[in-house]
Structures are given as C-alpha cells and as structure tokens.
Motif scaffolding. Structure first.
Motif, PDB file in Angstrom:
ATOM      1  N   GLY A 147      -2.697 -18.432   9.898  1.00 28.29           N
ATOM      2  CA  GLY A 147      -3.521 -17.660  10.833  1.00 28.29           C
ATOM      3  C   GLY A 147      -2.949 -16.299  11.198  1.00 28.29           C
ATOM      4  N   ARG A 148      -1.961 -15.817  10.467  1.00 26.89           N
ATOM      5  CA  ARG A 148      -1.289 -14.571  10.857  1.00 26.89           C
ATOM      6  C   ARG A 148      -2.166 -13.341  10.655  1.00 26.89           C
ATOM      7  NH1 ARG A 148       4.459 -15.961   8.581  1.00 26.89           N
ATOM      8  NH2 ARG A 148       3.569 -15.117   6.680  1.00 26.89           N
ATOM      9  N   GLU A 149      -2.107 -12.426  11.650  1.00 36.18           N
ATOM     10  CA  GLU A 149      -2.852 -11.165  11.542  1.00 36.18           C
ATOM     11  C   GLU A 149      -1.896 -10.071  11.086  1.00 36.18           C
ATOM     12  OE1 GLU A 149      -6.146 -10.433  12.025  1.00 36.18           O
ATOM     13  OE2 GLU A 149      -6.463 -12.593  12.172  1.00 36.18           O
ATOM     14  N   VAL A 150      -2.454  -9.041  10.459  1.00 37.02           N
ATOM     15  CA  VAL A 150      -1.622  -7.914  10.025  1.00 37.02           C
ATOM     16  C   VAL A 150      -1.646  -6.844  11.107  1.00 37.02           C
ATOM     17  CG1 VAL A 150      -1.321  -6.150   8.241  1.00 37.02           C
ATOM     18  CG2 VAL A 150      -2.181  -8.408   7.628  1.00 37.02           C
ATOM     19  N   SER A 151      -0.449  -6.385  11.536  1.00 36.09           N
ATOM     20  CA  SER A 151      -0.418  -5.360  12.579  1.00 36.09           C
ATOM     21  C   SER A 151      -0.420  -3.957  11.972  1.00 36.09           C
ATOM     22  CB  SER A 151       0.809  -5.566  13.469  1.00 36.09           C
ATOM     23  OG  SER A 151       1.971  -5.605  12.678  1.00 36.09           O
ATOM     24  N   ILE A 152       0.342  -3.773  10.900  1.00 41.28           N
ATOM     25  CA  ILE A 152       0.387  -2.453  10.246  1.00 41.28           C
ATOM     26  C   ILE A 152      -0.014  -2.621   8.785  1.00 41.28           C
ATOM     27  CG2 ILE A 152       1.906  -0.509   9.612  1.00 41.28           C
ATOM     28  CD1 ILE A 152       3.781  -1.601  11.915  1.00 41.28           C
ATOM     29  N   PHE A 153      -0.911  -1.770   8.345  1.00 39.19           N
ATOM     30  CA  PHE A 153      -1.337  -1.853   6.948  1.00 39.19           C
ATOM     31  C   PHE A 153      -0.523  -0.883   6.094  1.00 39.19           C
ATOM     32  CE2 PHE A 153      -4.959  -3.530   9.241  1.00 39.19           C
ATOM     33  CZ  PHE A 153      -5.330  -4.621   8.458  1.00 39.19           C
ATOM     34  N   PRO A 154       0.372  -1.389   5.285  1.00 40.15           N
ATOM     35  CA  PRO A 154       1.140  -0.484   4.421  1.00 40.15           C
ATOM     36  C   PRO A 154       0.269   0.023   3.261  1.00 40.15           C
ATOM     37  CG  PRO A 154       1.799  -2.763   4.031  1.00 40.15           C
ATOM     38  CD  PRO A 154       0.746  -2.803   5.085  1.00 40.15           C
ATOM     39  N   SER A 155       0.680   1.145   2.680  1.00 38.80           N
ATOM     40  CA  SER A 155      -0.086   1.645   1.526  1.00 38.80           C
ATOM     41  C   SER A 155       0.256   0.801   0.294  1.00 38.80           C
ATOM     42  CB  SER A 155       0.237   3.117   1.280  1.00 38.80           C
ATOM     43  OG  SER A 155       1.633   3.283   1.132  1.00 38.80           O
ATOM     44  N   VAL A 156      -0.767   0.584  -0.535  1.00 35.08           N
ATOM     45  CA  VAL A 156      -0.602  -0.315  -1.691  1.00 35.08           C
ATOM     46  C   VAL A 156      -1.163   0.326  -2.952  1.00 35.08           C
ATOM     47  CG1 VAL A 156      -1.061  -2.641  -2.595  1.00 35.08           C
ATOM     48  CG2 VAL A 156      -1.031  -2.279  -0.124  1.00 35.08           C
ATOM     49  N   THR A 157      -0.423   0.179  -4.051  1.00 32.36           N
ATOM     50  CA  THR A 157      -0.959   0.574  -5.360  1.00 32.36           C
ATOM     51  C   THR A 157      -1.103  -0.676  -6.209  1.00 32.36           C
ATOM     52  OG1 THR A 157       0.119   2.719  -5.303  1.00 32.36           O
ATOM     53  CG2 THR A 157      -0.520   1.894  -7.479  1.00 32.36           C
ATOM     54  N   VAL A 158      -2.276  -0.790  -6.817  1.00 27.69           N
ATOM     55  CA  VAL A 158      -2.477  -1.899  -7.759  1.00 27.69           C
ATOM     56  C   VAL A 158      -2.699  -1.296  -9.140  1.00 27.69           C
ATOM     57  CG1 VAL A 158      -3.853  -3.924  -8.362  1.00 27.69           C
ATOM     58  CG2 VAL A 158      -3.532  -3.315  -5.953  1.00 27.69           C
ATOM     59  N   ALA A 159      -1.808  -1.625 -10.052  1.00 27.72           N
ATOM     60  CA  ALA A 159      -1.958  -1.150 -11.427  1.00 27.72           C
ATOM     61  C   ALA A 159      -2.782  -2.166 -12.204  1.00 27.72           C
ATOM     62  CB  ALA A 159      -0.589  -0.997 -12.071  1.00 27.72           C
ATOM     63  N   VAL A 160      -3.719  -1.642 -13.025  1.00 27.26           N
ATOM     64  CA  VAL A 160      -4.512  -2.549 -13.873  1.00 27.26           C
ATOM     65  C   VAL A 160      -4.240  -2.152 -15.326  1.00 27.26           C
ATOM     66  CG1 VAL A 160      -6.822  -3.469 -14.376  1.00 27.26           C
ATOM     67  CG2 VAL A 160      -6.281  -2.672 -12.066  1.00 27.26           C
ATOM     68  N   PRO A 161      -3.234  -2.779 -15.932  1.00 27.54           N
ATOM     69  CA  PRO A 161      -2.951  -2.448 -17.336  1.00 27.54           C
ATOM     70  C   PRO A 161      -4.009  -3.092 -18.225  1.00 27.54           C
ATOM     71  CG  PRO A 161      -1.496  -4.207 -16.596  1.00 27.54           C
ATOM     72  CD  PRO A 161      -2.358  -3.843 -15.423  1.00 27.54           C
ATOM     73  N   CYS A 162      -4.539  -2.338 -19.194  1.00 28.54           N
ATOM     74  CA  CYS A 162      -5.559  -2.970 -20.047  1.00 28.54           C
ATOM     75  C   CYS A 162      -5.474  -2.561 -21.499  1.00 28.54           C
ATOM     76  CB  CYS A 162      -6.976  -2.739 -19.519  1.00 28.54           C
ATOM     77  SG  CYS A 162      -7.215  -1.400 -18.399  1.00 28.54           S
TER      78      CYS A 162
END
Lengths: 231, 425
Positions: free
Chosen positions: B41-56
């Motif tokens: 049930g944990r909530e997120v207090s700070i949203f960090p920046s995220v990169t998602v790589a999609v290798p194809c």
C-alpha cells in the motif's frame, strides 16, 4: 546478510522431514511384511485343514469334498510377495523368510492337490505347472515367462501355477529340482510331470496343456453365462 | 536393476538439497510476510525522473503495443523518457519509433545503434540520459499503468535499494508451450520475492528491471556477457554489494516462445549464459561478504543445473524403463487391458515417494503463494497439466546441451535460432 541461524533451522527442518519419511516408510514396509506373513499363516491353516479333510476322505465320497479344499489365496500372495521383494530387495532377510515360507506352502498345496487328483481323478481333475525362475540376472527370459504364465492363469483360472526361485536356499526346493531333474538352464517348467527348459511362448504352453483344462474352462464359462442369464 | 539403484542413490542428496532450498525460501518468505504485505500500500512521495530504453531488432509487430503500454503509465510525463533504440532492423521498426516520437515530443525519442547487440543498444540509451532511474523494456513486453509507480515506491522507501525487479507474466498464453510457461512464470513470482527477501535475487530481467543511475556509474554499463547481459549485471551488482529487491505487484507481460523449438533455444541461451557467467564470477562462490547470494543461492543454482540434468535423466530412465516393461509384456502375450483393482498394499511407500510427495505439496504451496502475491490471477488449473507433463521433457534437452556446449567451448550456432537473442548477438 548471511544469517546462519536461518540455515541451521532449515537444516533441522529438512532432516526432520527426511527422518519422518524414513520412519514412515520403514513402518509401512514392516506392516506390509506382517500382512504377507499373516496371509501366509492363514494359508497354512487352510492347508492343514485341507490335509485333515483329506485324511478323512477315505470315509467320504469324492462328491462331498469341498471345491475350496485348495487355498485360493496362494496366487494372490505370490503377487504381494513379488511387490515386497521389489521394494525391499531380494537380499532382505524378511523377504527371504517369506519366500521360503511361501515356497513350502506351495509344495504342500501341490502335494495335497496331487493326492486329491489321485483319489478323485475323474471328478477333481487338476492341471499343474511348476515353474523355476531366477531373478539374479542370469535368466533373461524369466521375466517374459512370468508374463506368459500370468496370462495363462487368466485364460485358464483352474490352472495351478507354482513358482519357485531356483536360487532360494531351501532343501524342499532342492528336492523338487532333483525330482524333476531341473538343471541351471532356466526358465524351467514342469507340466504333467514332464520338464521343459527354455522360454515357452503362450502358444507353446497352450499346446502343452491337456485338453481337460480347456474343456473345464469352457464348461465353467458356459455355467457362469447361464447363471447370469438366469438372474 | 543395479543401474536403477545407483541412479536412485544419487537422487537422495539431490532431493535433500532441493527440499532444503525450497524450505529456506518458504521460511524466509513467511518470516517477512508482514513486511511484504506492508509494501503493497505504499505511496510515492517524490517522483524521480526515469528513462526507459526499448532496444529493438525487427519488432514491427509488437513495438507499437509496447510503446502504448509505456505511454499509458500512471506517471508524471515530464519525468518520463522513452528511448527507442533500433539495432539494425530490416523491417519498419525504426519508422514506427519515428511516428511515436513525432506524436509524443519530449517523451519518446528514437535512435539507431549500428553496433549489433542488445547491450550496445541499451548502452546507447544510457549514454544519452541523465535521469535518476534507468531501465529497459524489451519490445515484446508490456507494462501495466501502475507498474512504474509501484517500482518507484521501493526506491522511495529505501535509499539503499539500487535495483527493483518486476513481476513477470506470460502475455495471452495460447499454445501448449506458452501455457506451460505461464505456470512456470507464476512459480517465478514467488521465487523472485523469496530471493529478494534473502538479498539474493538471481537476475534483473530485461523486461522492466529499473536501476538507480548510480549503479552504472559504480559498476559500468551493460556487457555482451554470453548473450545474457541481464544476468551478468546482476552478478556485478552483487559483487559490488548493491541491493536488489523485487516488486511483486509491478506487473509486466512478455510474449513467451510459442513453439517447443523456440522455447528450447531461448532456454539454451539462458542456461549457457548462466553457466558461463557463473564461471566468470566464480570468486563470488562461498564468500560470506556476498551474503546469501554468494554463500548459498548462487552455488546452489549452479549445482542445480547439473543435478537438474541428472534428475531429468533419472526421470526419463524410470519412465522409459516402465514403458519398456509394458512393451515387453505386450510383445510377449499381446494386449489384454484390465480394470485395475484398488489395494492399499500396492501403494508406493518408499522413502523417495514420501519425499517427492512432500516436495510436490511444497510446490503447490509455491504456486498458491505466487498466485496470491500477483494481481494477475492466471488460468492456473487449465495450464498446470501442460507444465507438469511438458516441462520435464524440455529440461534434459536444453540443460544437457548447455552443459555440453559450455565445457566443450562450442560456438553458439543455435543462438541464431532464438529470435530474442538476435538482438543480443
């Protein structure tokens, strides 16, 4: 973090489960031996009772002799003994004891049956097969011969098959081997007092069996069918 | 008979170790059950920046859906970057990436990496970004809207957490082989969680394992690593004593191989990669400073490759010798079917049968927990027979070949057959 307590606790738990499995298995295996022993004791009583009945035969006509004079449990116990031998191994002391006991019971049953045939031959016709096998790995065809005999018993329920372990150290078996001149060439079969060595197929054995057993089986089948239709 | 006794004799140490291993995982899971529940049930207090790589590599069929699932993530869009990295595709993969980049400016970007290999493609994305978190998503995998937020909550709750692995499932299992994998992945849900509780996660899977950026600064970028870069980076993280946890509610779906052939090639690559990488990192074995991973789970997993092979050979031997007996009987006296009679006397009461029974019960418990942990209630009862009867047939094939190839140093010609690996060679 490496928590050695957790590993020790899990080790104790695993050992406990293995120990429980070991003791349960041993307990049930012993129970199985006891059950075979108890059935054999019952057969011994049956045979003793039959012998007593037989000694009274002189005073009783053959038509009054019960059909159940021969123990029906003898072939059933053979299967159970074979299962016990598979589980505990052929060298297990209990297995060897049970096999010796079983072999003696078979010999007694055989002698009694033969006497019955001699006395009441025309009404109580019996056909016997004595089978010598080895499970030491030196008889490649013995397993196949076992299949053939099982099937033959299914085809002719009145057929009496007595199986003996050729290597079982029992003087009574040695005497049987001498009487029927059975050498180490196995499998060996004695049908109508004649000894045959080497694998015999279902067709071979079917040819060797006397006509009487086939007629008797057909008659029994017809009787059973007519009883069913009458009901 | 003697062969059977010898084979059986060697099975007991295997069964003992397997049961010990299963019990260790179960006890550590139950020990932390409350903590695991609290994670949910944990909530997120700070949203960090995220990169998602999609290798194809030639992923025109699935790339669109993969990107759609990423764009549907319930996460602030100004904190999310999606880098599509095309690795020399000959189909429309790059063009599809361009369309998404055009329609989602500031979020989706598309690049080309000419150096062949998944690790090269992911490393290109890594070199282009400075976000707090970084992860990759294979172009045949899909996330749920809450997946990223759930994963981020683990980073938010504990600053020592350096990587979070997701809860993987097979997407729309249709064929027998995919249904079999669906059950296997359900078992994986429990295993990943239990390993996580022991700080001994074995692999940070390609589909959506998320890392703090500093992981790569500390231990470097991805390597080719015998075509299993995700396993190698996990070993490197353990070596650097970086914490990896599992998020059992972060659902990620991946397309499993549809055919037996495809499945064998995939597992062959995984098993060979595991063996080669484990040998490369043999200095981790039995070292107390690497905790449960070095002392227990890695050496056990290594040993289980050989014992698993042995156990499957034993199973195949037992099964074939039983079938051989039946065939011998049929050939001798013909086929005469019987109605089997029930007699307790003939029940198997050997020590091994009891042990196997206990282990099967524990396996059922593992599946039950896996099912309970995950939010996706898979069609377990329909798929289980496929797992139970099919899976053991595959094990000796891929494990046997992987062991043989590893120790004879054979070249991985078969790797070309595994479509997933084409992007990693």
């Amino acid at each position: 973090m490496f928590d050695s307590k957790k590993y020790i606790f899990t080790l104790i738990l695993t050992v406990a489960i293995f120990a429980t499995a070991f003791f349960t298995s041993t307990f049930l295996s012993n129970k199985r031996v006891e059950s075979v022993k108890s059935i054999q004791d019952n057969i011994a009583i049956d045979i003793l009772s039959s012998e007593t009945q037989f000694s009274l035969l002189g005073e009783v006509p053959c038509s009054n002799v019960s059909d159940s004079i021969l123990s029906p449990q003898l072939s059933e116990i053979g299967d159970k003994l074979s299962k016990t031998e598979t589980d505990r191994g052929a060298t297990d002391a209990d297995v060897i004891y049970l096999k010796k006991y079983y072999s003696l019971l078979q010999i007694k049953d055989y002698i009694l049956s033969k006497k019955l045939v001699e006395k009441c031959g025309s009404t109580k016709k019996q056909v016997f097969i004595i089978y010598f096998y080895s499970n030491k790995g030196d008889c490649t065809d013995c397993e196949k011969e076992g299949f053939v005999l099982t099937r033959l018993k299914e085809m002719y329920p009145d057929l009496r098959v007595y199986s003996f372990d050729y290597n079982l150290p029992l003087s009574a078996i040695d005497s049987m081997k001498t009487i029927y001149r059975v050498k180490s060439s196995l499998p060996a079969l004695v049908i109508e007092d004649k000894t045959y060595t080497g694998f015999k197929s279902l067709e071979d054995l079917d040819r060797l069996l006397p006509r009487s057993i086939k007629v008797q089986t057909t008659v029994n089948k017809v009787k059973a069918a007519s009883t069913t239709s009458a009901q | 008979m003697i062969v059977e006794h010898i084979l059986q004799g060697f099975m007991y140490p295997f069964l003992f170790l397997s049961m010990y291993f299963q019990l260790l995982l179960l006890t550590s899971f139950f020990e932390n059950k409350k903590k695991i529940k609290d994670e949910e049930g944990r909530e997120v207090s700070i949203f960090p920046s995220v990169t998602v790589a999609v290798p194809c590599w030639n992923e025109e069929k699935t790339l669109g859906s993969t990107l759609d699932s990423l764009l549907a993530l319930d996460y602030p869009k100004d904190k999310l970057k999606i880098y599509v990295v095309d690795n020399n595709s000959s189909d429309r993969t790059y063009a599809i990436g361009e369309v998404y980049a055009y329609n989602n400016p500031g979020i989706v970007e598309v690049y080309r990496e000419s150096k062949q290999g998944k690790h090269n493609a992911v490393n290109l994305a890594l070199s282009l970004t400075r976000t707090d978190l970084f992860g990759c998503l294979d172009a045949d995998s899909f996330v749920m809207p809450q997946t990223l937020k759930t994963i981020v909550s683990y980073f938010d709750a504990d600053e020592k957490v350096m990587a979070v692995t997701p809860c993987l499932h097979i997407r729309n299992p249709r064929t027998f082989v995919q249904r079999m994998q669906a059950v296997e992945y359900l078992m994986g849900v429990f295993l990943r969680k239990a390993f996580g509780e022991l700080d001994a996660i074995q692999v940070t899977p390609g589909p959506f394992s998320i890392f703090r950026r500093e992981v790569f600064e500390k231990i470097g970028k991805y390597r080719k690593a015998h075509n299993t870069e995700d396993f190698e980076i996990t070993l490197r993280m353990h070596k650097a004593q970086l914490k990896i946890v599992n998020s059992h509610k972060a659902l990620v779906y991946t397309i499993g191989p549809a055919t037996g052939r495809g499945f064998v090639y995939q597992r062959l690559r995984w098993a060979r990669g595991f063996l080669e990488n484990a040998l490369d990192y043999k200095d981790l074995f039995f070292k107390k400073k690497y905790g449960n991973f070095g002392m227990f789970t890695l050496p056990m997993a290594f040993m289980f490759v050989f014992y698993g092979l042995y156990a499957s050979v034993f199973a195949v031997y037992t099964l074939s010798s039983n079938l051989f007996d039946i065939a011998k009987r049929w050939l001798t006296v013909g086929i005469h079917p019987h109605i089997p009679t029930f007699d307790l006397f003939y029940f198997n009461t050997t020590v091994m049968s009891f042990i196997v029974m206990v282990m099967l019960t524990m396996l059922v418990l593992v599946f039950y927990i896996g099912n309970q942990l995950s939010d996706d209630k898979q069609d377990f009862y329909r798929n289980f027979p496929m797992f139970f009867f099919l899976y053991p047939l595959f094990i000796p094939i891929f494990l046997g070949r992987a062991v043989f190839d590893t120790f004879t140093k054979r070249k991985n010609n078969w790797v070309l057959q595994d479509t997933k690996s084409l992007s990693t060679t």
